[in-house]
Motif scaffolding. Structure first.
Motif, PDB file in Angstrom:
ATOM      1  N   GLU A   1       0.809  -1.203   0.000  1.00  0.00           N
ATOM      2  CA  GLU A   1       0.000   0.000   0.000  1.00  0.00           C
ATOM      3  C   GLU A   1       0.845   1.257   0.000  1.00  0.00           C
ATOM      4  N   ILE A   2       2.121   1.098   0.221  1.00  0.00           N
ATOM      5  CA  ILE A   2       2.981   2.280   0.224  1.00  0.00           C
ATOM      6  C   ILE A   2       3.370   2.569  -1.205  1.00  0.00           C
ATOM      7  N   LYS A   3       3.301   3.841  -1.587  1.00  0.00           N
ATOM      8  CA  LYS A   3       3.580   4.160  -2.974  1.00  0.00           C
ATOM      9  C   LYS A   3       5.081   4.251  -3.170  1.00  0.00           C
ATOM     10  N   ARG A   4       5.636   3.224  -3.685  1.00  0.00           N
ATOM     11  CA  ARG A   4       7.071   3.269  -4.003  1.00  0.00           C
ATOM     12  C   ARG A   4       7.349   2.154  -4.958  1.00  0.00           C
ATOM     13  N   LYS A   5       8.498   2.172  -5.568  1.00  0.00           N
ATOM     14  CA  LYS A   5       8.806   1.100  -6.510  1.00  0.00           C
ATOM     15  C   LYS A   5      10.089   0.406  -6.102  1.00  0.00           C
ATOM     16  N   GLY A   6      10.192   0.019  -4.876  1.00  0.00           N
ATOM     17  CA  GLY A   6      11.446  -0.594  -4.441  1.00  0.00           C
ATOM     18  C   GLY A   6      11.302  -2.077  -4.254  1.00  0.00           C
ATOM     19  N   LYS A   7      12.407  -2.682  -3.889  1.00  0.00           N
ATOM     20  CA  LYS A   7      12.366  -4.118  -3.633  1.00  0.00           C
ATOM     21  C   LYS A   7      12.084  -4.337  -2.160  1.00  0.00           C
ATOM     22  N   GLU A   8      12.199  -5.563  -1.731  1.00  0.00           N
ATOM     23  CA  GLU A   8      11.896  -5.843  -0.341  1.00  0.00           C
ATOM     24  C   GLU A   8      13.119  -5.617   0.516  1.00  0.00           C
ATOM     25  N   PRO A   9      12.906  -5.484   1.800  1.00  0.00           N
ATOM     26  CA  PRO A   9      14.071  -5.333   2.666  1.00  0.00           C
ATOM     27  C   PRO A   9      14.931  -6.587   2.627  1.00  0.00           C
ATOM     28  N   THR A  10      16.225  -6.375   2.607  1.00  0.00           N
ATOM     29  CA  THR A  10      17.127  -7.523   2.568  1.00  0.00           C
ATOM     30  C   THR A  10      17.389  -7.995   3.990  1.00  0.00           C
ATOM     31  N   GLU A  11      18.279  -8.952   4.084  1.00  0.00           N
ATOM     32  CA  GLU A  11      18.528  -9.546   5.379  1.00  0.00           C
ATOM     33  C   GLU A  11      19.524  -8.756   6.205  1.00  0.00           C
ATOM     34  N   HIS A  12      20.017  -7.641   5.664  1.00  0.00           N
ATOM     35  CA  HIS A  12      21.026  -6.898   6.408  1.00  0.00           C
ATOM     36  C   HIS A  12      20.422  -6.287   7.649  1.00  0.00           C
ATOM     37  N   VAL A  13      21.251  -6.106   8.636  1.00  0.00           N
ATOM     38  CA  VAL A  13      20.784  -5.506   9.871  1.00  0.00           C
ATOM     39  C   VAL A  13      20.624  -4.003   9.645  1.00  0.00           C
ATOM     40  N   PRO A  14      19.459  -3.461   9.907  1.00  0.00           N
ATOM     41  CA  PRO A  14      19.254  -2.044   9.621  1.00  0.00           C
ATOM     42  C   PRO A  14      19.811  -1.165  10.735  1.00  0.00           C
ATOM     43  N   GLU A  15      19.983   0.108  10.380  1.00  0.00           N
ATOM     44  CA  GLU A  15      20.320   1.074  11.431  1.00  0.00           C
ATOM     45  C   GLU A  15      19.034   1.499  12.117  1.00  0.00           C
ATOM     46  N   VAL A  16      19.205   2.113  13.246  1.00  0.00           N
ATOM     47  CA  VAL A  16      18.037   2.544  14.001  1.00  0.00           C
ATOM     48  C   VAL A  16      18.155   4.038  14.277  1.00  0.00           C
ATOM     49  N   ILE A  17      17.077   4.749  14.055  1.00  0.00           N
ATOM     50  CA  ILE A  17      17.038   6.168  14.412  1.00  0.00           C
ATOM     51  C   ILE A  17      15.914   6.353  15.424  1.00  0.00           C
ATOM     52  N   LEU A  18      16.244   6.950  16.543  1.00  0.00           N
ATOM     53  CA  LEU A  18      15.220   7.241  17.545  1.00  0.00           C
ATOM     54  C   LEU A  18      15.188   8.747  17.720  1.00  0.00           C
ATOM     55  N   ASN A  19      14.076   9.355  17.336  1.00  0.00           N
ATOM     56  CA  ASN A  19      14.010  10.808  17.341  1.00  0.00           C
ATOM     57  C   ASN A  19      13.115  11.316  18.420  1.00  0.00           C
ATOM     58  N   ASN A  20      13.580  12.324  19.144  1.00  0.00           N
ATOM     59  CA  ASN A  20      12.631  13.096  19.943  1.00  0.00           C
ATOM     60  C   ASN A  20      12.129  12.406  21.187  1.00  0.00           C
ATOM     61  N   PHE A  21      12.891  11.473  21.714  1.00  0.00           N
ATOM     62  CA  PHE A  21      12.435  10.873  22.973  1.00  0.00           C
ATOM     63  C   PHE A  21      13.101  11.657  24.081  1.00  0.00           C
ATOM     64  N   THR A  22      12.380  12.614  24.629  1.00  0.00           N
ATOM     65  CA  THR A  22      13.052  13.528  25.529  1.00  0.00           C
ATOM     66  C   THR A  22      12.881  13.216  27.001  1.00  0.00           C
ATOM     67  N   THR A  23      11.670  12.841  27.412  1.00  0.00           N
ATOM     68  CA  THR A  23      11.493  12.690  28.853  1.00  0.00           C
ATOM     69  C   THR A  23      12.043  11.358  29.307  1.00  0.00           C
ATOM     70  N   ARG A  24      11.983  11.168  30.604  1.00  0.00           N
ATOM     71  CA  ARG A  24      12.492   9.935  31.179  1.00  0.00           C
ATOM     72  C   ARG A  24      11.719   8.741  30.653  1.00  0.00           C
ATOM     73  N   LEU A  25      10.403   8.915  30.583  1.00  0.00           N
ATOM     74  CA  LEU A  25       9.565   7.846  30.063  1.00  0.00           C
ATOM     75  C   LEU A  25       9.895   7.569  28.602  1.00  0.00           C
ATOM     76  N   GLY A  26      10.034   8.656  27.854  1.00  0.00           N
ATOM     77  CA  GLY A  26      10.387   8.507  26.449  1.00  0.00           C
ATOM     78  C   GLY A  26      11.715   7.795  26.280  1.00  0.00           C
ATOM     79  N   HIS A  27      12.624   8.121  27.160  1.00  0.00           N
ATOM     80  CA  HIS A  27      13.931   7.492  27.101  1.00  0.00           C
ATOM     81  C   HIS A  27      13.843   5.987  27.280  1.00  0.00           C
ATOM     82  N   SER A  28      13.039   5.569  28.263  1.00  0.00           N
ATOM     83  CA  SER A  28      12.957   4.110  28.485  1.00  0.00           C
ATOM     84  C   SER A  28      12.252   3.421  27.328  1.00  0.00           C
ATOM     85  N   ILE A  29      11.247   4.088  26.772  1.00  0.00           N
ATOM     86  CA  ILE A  29      10.589   3.478  25.608  1.00  0.00           C
ATOM     87  C   ILE A  29      11.558   3.398  24.435  1.00  0.00           C
ATOM     88  N   GLY A  30      12.354   4.452  24.278  1.00  0.00           N
ATOM     89  CA  GLY A  30      13.337   4.454  23.203  1.00  0.00           C
ATOM     90  C   GLY A  30      14.316   3.299  23.339  1.00  0.00           C
TER      91      GLY A  30
END
Lengths: 214, 324
Positions: free
Chosen positions: B206-235
């Motif tokens: 359903e996503i509009k793009r023309k790419g292939k599937e994710p490969t088996e490589h380990v992806p990087e992770v970006i965690l944005n904007n988790f500022t409070t203590r609670l956010g930190h633990s969820i992050g």
């Protein structure tokens, strides 16, 4: 009221005994009702032993509010920009190590330092730097994966321009190269073939014209 | 006075031409009893307000241009993020207490590289097609994850079995009316359990793009904007799902972006076109999460110790207060 026994068959018999002079149809209906009741009581007891599914009602107003807020948060988030910024930050901070050959800003910094000195000395140094860096790049290119063929092309461009040994032409070439990449916006691995072909075209024409000029 | 036509109704005082009317000073549009007339007057008032506002804007712009360089700097527009109520539990990067907490909480073995994440993905009873496909796609996105069907098994009994088989995390996707709408993320050896409300789930097709599937490589992770203590633990919980060493060759990145208490998950493939430009292409499923509750131990709805529950009456009172 008569309390029926716990035993199902005995209870049926007790119904018959207590309603002895009632018509047969009514006795039958009583027994049917009794059967129904016992069966649903059994089912209740069985179900309470299994996992119960707890139904939590959705509150329409709250759902609507949350959906609307989610849309607004999505717009405010500007996800694509945020992700791109983060990736560029990581590139700058060298988390990717040596995979990506963008020595440009390191190069520029070196240049700026050398601009403070006299020009002739700096040019000679630049030429040496060029040689060193491009030699290093060339070595690295051979060891690289095929997935990063785009960057290989960039390296080839740089090595060809090194022959001229002029910084301005390098910058031009890089601009052209980025323009050529801009013509077909990269749509991921599937579309990599098209920019690849265009770049080769550019490479063939550029050096020939330059050599003619020289 | 025939007032059948709605085009030129009289005003409150009854004089024929509205332009030449003199209202008493305390008159307001809402005092007209007739709805049609009131509506008309209100629209006129609105138009007037708009005109005035536009005129004011133009005047200000002219003044700005006239001043040229000496013009005062443009005011920063107020956004909800700017006006956010300051949360006392905002994490300061140099906070020692937080650093100490993090060194000794349940994710310490992960962050010390003692454990490798292994994840079990399952659903609620009787999953429908969409949920099943979503689970499969999620399994391709998260490395080292396995999907198992839940055939009526109780979570409390699954958990000890998982721990025995060395799983580190458990994800349960709750389904309602054929769409996934809830996510329970539980860190297994006795770790915190977070319950989210999941919305706007988009499968890969359903996503509009023309790419292939994710490969088996380990992806990087970006965690944005988790500022409070609670956010930190969820992050940290989210970070613990992915193995430590991302394979940069794969050029894949999974992003958890928190904005106004909604966590947006995206999975992209990136390519560096030049030093200042990067192109990203979205592959993989996307969904948004909203935290409902955080529990200290593993999943236990009756006797668990809740670290945080979203209480609507207390926490949703201000539009500018966010908890993550």
């Amino acid at each position: 009221q008569v309390l029926l026994s716990k035993n199902y068959e005995k209870a049926l018999e007790e119904i018959d005994e207590n309603l002895i002079y009632w018509p047969r149809f009514i006795r039958h209906k009583c027994k049917q009702r009794f059967t129904k009741i016992t069966q649903y009581l059994i089912r209740i007891r069985k179900l309470t032993l299994k996992r119960q599914r707890k139904l939590v009602p959705l509150r329409r107003k709250i759902e609507r509010r949350e959906n609307r807020r989610e849309e607004k948060a999505l717009i405010a988030a500007q996800l694509d920009n945020a992700i791109e910024k983060e990736l560029l930050e990581r590139l700058k901070q060298d988390t990717y190590g040596d995979i990506y050959n963008f020595p440009i800003h390191a190069f520029d910094k070196a240049l700026q330092q050398q601009d403070a000195e006299s020009e002739s000395e700096s040019e000679a140094e630049r030429e040496e730097d060029d040689d060193d860096e491009d030699v290093a790049k060339r070595e690295f290119v051979e060891a690289e994966d095929s997935e990063l063929s785009d960057f290989e092309d960039m390296d080839k461009l740089e090595t060809s321009s090194e022959e001229e040994q002029e910084e301005e032409e390098e910058v031009e070439k890089k601009a052209l190269h980025s323009k050529s990449k801009g013509k077909t916006p990269l749509k991921g691995p599937a579309r990599r073939k098209r920019p690849h072909i265009e770049i080769e075209y550019e490479e063939e024409t550029e050096p020939s014209t330059k050599t003619k000029a020289a | 006075a025939g007032e059948g036509s709605g085009t030129m109704p009289g005003d409150g005082t009854g004089s024929p031409a509205p332009e030449r009317v003199l209202f008493p000073p305390t008159f307001s549009v809402s005092e007209i009893k007739n709805k049609q007339r009131r509506h008309f007057m209100f629209l006129r008032w609105k138009q007037q307000q708009r005109k005035e506002k536009l005129a004011l804007k133009k005047k200000r712009k002219k003044e700005r241009e006239a001043l040229g360089d000496k013009a005062p700097p443009k005011a920063v527009p107020k956004t909800i993020e700017n006006q956010r109520v300051y949360d006392e539990t905002t994490v300061d990067p140099n906070d020692e207490e937080v650093a100490f907490d993090e060194a000794t909480d349940e994710f310490a073995p992960y962050f010390n590289r003692q454990t490798v994440p292994k994840i079990l993905i399952t659903t609620s009873d009787r999953p429908r097609g969409r949920t099943v496909r979503f689970c499969e796609q999620l399994a391709t996105v998260i490395p080292n994850s396995h999907v198992y069907y839940r055939r009526g098994l109780a979570l409390k009994r699954i958990i000890p079995q998982c721990i025995a088989r060395d799983f580190t995390d458990l994800i349960v996707i709750n389904e309602d009316r054929k769409i996934p709408n809830g996510l329970v993320l539980s860190h297994l050896p006795d770790g915190p359990t977070a319950h989210f409300r999941m919305s706007s789930v988009r499968l890969r097709k359903e996503i509009k793009r023309k790419g292939k599937e994710p490969t088996e490589h380990v992806p990087e992770v970006i965690l944005n904007n988790f500022t409070t203590r609670l956010g930190h633990s969820i992050g940290r919980m989210f970070a613990a799902l992915f193995p430590h060493d991302p394979q940069f060759i794969g050029r894949q990145v999974a992003t958890f972006h928190n904005q106004r208490d909604y966590i947006f998950f995206r999975f992209h493939r990136y390519i560096f076109k030049s030093e200042k430009k990067v192109g990203i292409q979205e592959l993989g499923p996307r969904f948004t999460l909203k935290l409902r509750s955080l529990q200290k131990g593993t999943f236990d709805s009756k006797f668990g110790e809740y670290e945080w529950i979203h209480k609507r009456r207390e926490m949703d009172t201000s539009r500018r207060k966010f908890h993550l």
